[in-house]
Design a protein around this motif. Structure first.
Motif, PDB file in Angstrom:
ATOM      1  N   THR A  11       0.741  -1.044   0.012  1.00 10.11           N
ATOM      2  CA  THR A  11       0.141   0.048   0.066  1.00 10.11           C
ATOM      3  C   THR A  11       0.920   1.135   0.120  1.00 10.11           C
ATOM      4  O   THR A  11       2.093   1.293   0.289  1.00 10.11           O
ATOM      5  N   VAL A  12       0.321   2.442  -0.462  1.00 12.65           N
ATOM      6  CA  VAL A  12       0.885   3.659   0.020  1.00 12.65           C
ATOM      7  C   VAL A  12       0.160   4.358   0.998  1.00 12.65           C
ATOM      8  O   VAL A  12      -1.197   4.232   1.105  1.00 12.65           O
ATOM      9  N   VAL A  13       0.880   4.907   1.989  1.00 15.70           N
ATOM     10  CA  VAL A  13       0.178   5.392   3.159  1.00 15.70           C
ATOM     11  C   VAL A  13       0.298   6.889   3.317  1.00 15.70           C
ATOM     12  O   VAL A  13       1.425   7.383   3.212  1.00 15.70           O
ATOM     13  N   LEU A  14      -0.640   7.482   3.567  1.00 14.14           N
ATOM     14  CA  LEU A  14      -0.596   8.982   3.673  1.00 14.14           C
ATOM     15  C   LEU A  14      -0.834   9.374   5.198  1.00 14.14           C
ATOM     16  O   LEU A  14      -2.045   8.881   5.692  1.00 14.14           O
ATOM     17  N   ASP A  15      -0.255  10.095   5.974  1.00 10.68           N
ATOM     18  CA  ASP A  15      -0.371  10.662   7.213  1.00 10.68           C
ATOM     19  C   ASP A  15      -1.679  11.707   6.978  1.00 10.68           C
ATOM     20  O   ASP A  15      -1.576  12.514   5.922  1.00 10.68           O
ATOM     21  N   CYS A  16      -2.562  11.703   8.193  1.00 12.31           N
ATOM     22  CA  CYS A  16      -3.562  12.552   7.872  1.00 12.31           C
ATOM     23  C   CYS A  16      -4.216  12.934   9.154  1.00 12.31           C
ATOM     24  O   CYS A  16      -3.819  11.996  10.298  1.00 12.31           O
ATOM     25  N   PRO A  17      -5.295  13.822   9.693  1.00 12.98           N
ATOM     26  CA  PRO A  17      -5.656  14.127  11.021  1.00 12.98           C
ATOM     27  C   PRO A  17      -6.945  12.922  11.110  1.00 12.98           C
ATOM     28  O   PRO A  17      -7.233  12.723  12.251  1.00 12.98           O
ATOM     29  N   GLU A  18      -7.623  12.907   9.981  1.00  9.95           N
ATOM     30  CA  GLU A  18      -8.743  11.928   9.853  1.00  9.95           C
ATOM     31  C   GLU A  18      -8.864  10.857   8.982  1.00  9.95           C
ATOM     32  O   GLU A  18      -9.151  10.936   7.668  1.00  9.95           O
ATOM     33  N   PRO A  19      -8.226   9.571   9.249  1.00  6.60           N
ATOM     34  CA  PRO A  19      -8.257   8.614   8.321  1.00  6.60           C
ATOM     35  C   PRO A  19      -9.372   8.015   7.466  1.00  6.60           C
ATOM     36  O   PRO A  19      -9.463   8.018   6.318  1.00  6.60           O
ATOM     37  N   LEU A  20     -10.301   7.986   8.190  1.00 11.87           N
ATOM     38  CA  LEU A  20     -11.616   7.481   7.628  1.00 11.87           C
ATOM     39  C   LEU A  20     -12.363   8.485   6.766  1.00 11.87           C
ATOM     40  O   LEU A  20     -12.665   8.285   5.638  1.00 11.87           O
ATOM     41  N   ALA A  21     -12.244   9.858   7.025  1.00 19.05           N
ATOM     42  CA  ALA A  21     -12.794  10.962   6.079  1.00 19.05           C
ATOM     43  C   ALA A  21     -11.910  10.908   4.826  1.00 19.05           C
ATOM     44  O   ALA A  21     -12.464  11.204   3.763  1.00 19.05           O
TER      45      ALA A  21
END
Length: 122
Positions: A11-21
């Motif tokens: 997979t490619v993973v992106l950091d973020c504050p709200e993963p589900l959104a």
């Protein structure tokens, strides 16, 4: 060059504050098979098995694209047949145009809701 079948990109993973959104955004953007995960980690998987995942980082700061104190580390290029036809659709699901169009080179740059740049490419 010998082929190494023991390695496969998961997979490619992106950091973020709200993963589900953010997973919902990319699922809608790409028209993929739905979202799996929770508020710490979420993924979307395409019909060909390609996967993009999102990891919660409560201190995430969006890249200052195209330059600045937090330059982008990576971006996604999303292939489309008709870049003009897709523009309104990607904006309607939450993409923000970044005004870096290059029709002669076949791309337009947007930001996802967390601020990661991505391109529509022909």
């Amino acid at each position: 060059m010998a082929e190494n079948r023991a390695l496969r990109l998961e997979t490619v993973v992106l950091d973020c504050p709200e993963p589900l959104a953010l997973a919902e955004f990319y699922n809608d953007l790409l028209g993929w098979n739905g979202v799996e995960g929770d508020d710490r980690w979420a993924s979307v998987t395409g019909p060909d098995g390609a996967k993009v995942s999102f990891q919660r980082d409560p201190e995430f700061l969006a890249p200052t694209w195209p330059e600045g104190e937090r330059p982008q580390m990576l971006h996604l290029d999303i292939k489309v047949e008709d870049i003009d036809a897709e523009h309104d659709r990607v904006v309607s699901v939450g993409a923000k145009p970044l005004g870096a169009d290059s029709p002669e080179r076949g791309f337009r740059v947007y930001a996802d809701p967390a601020g990661h740049p991505f391109c529509l490419v022909t």
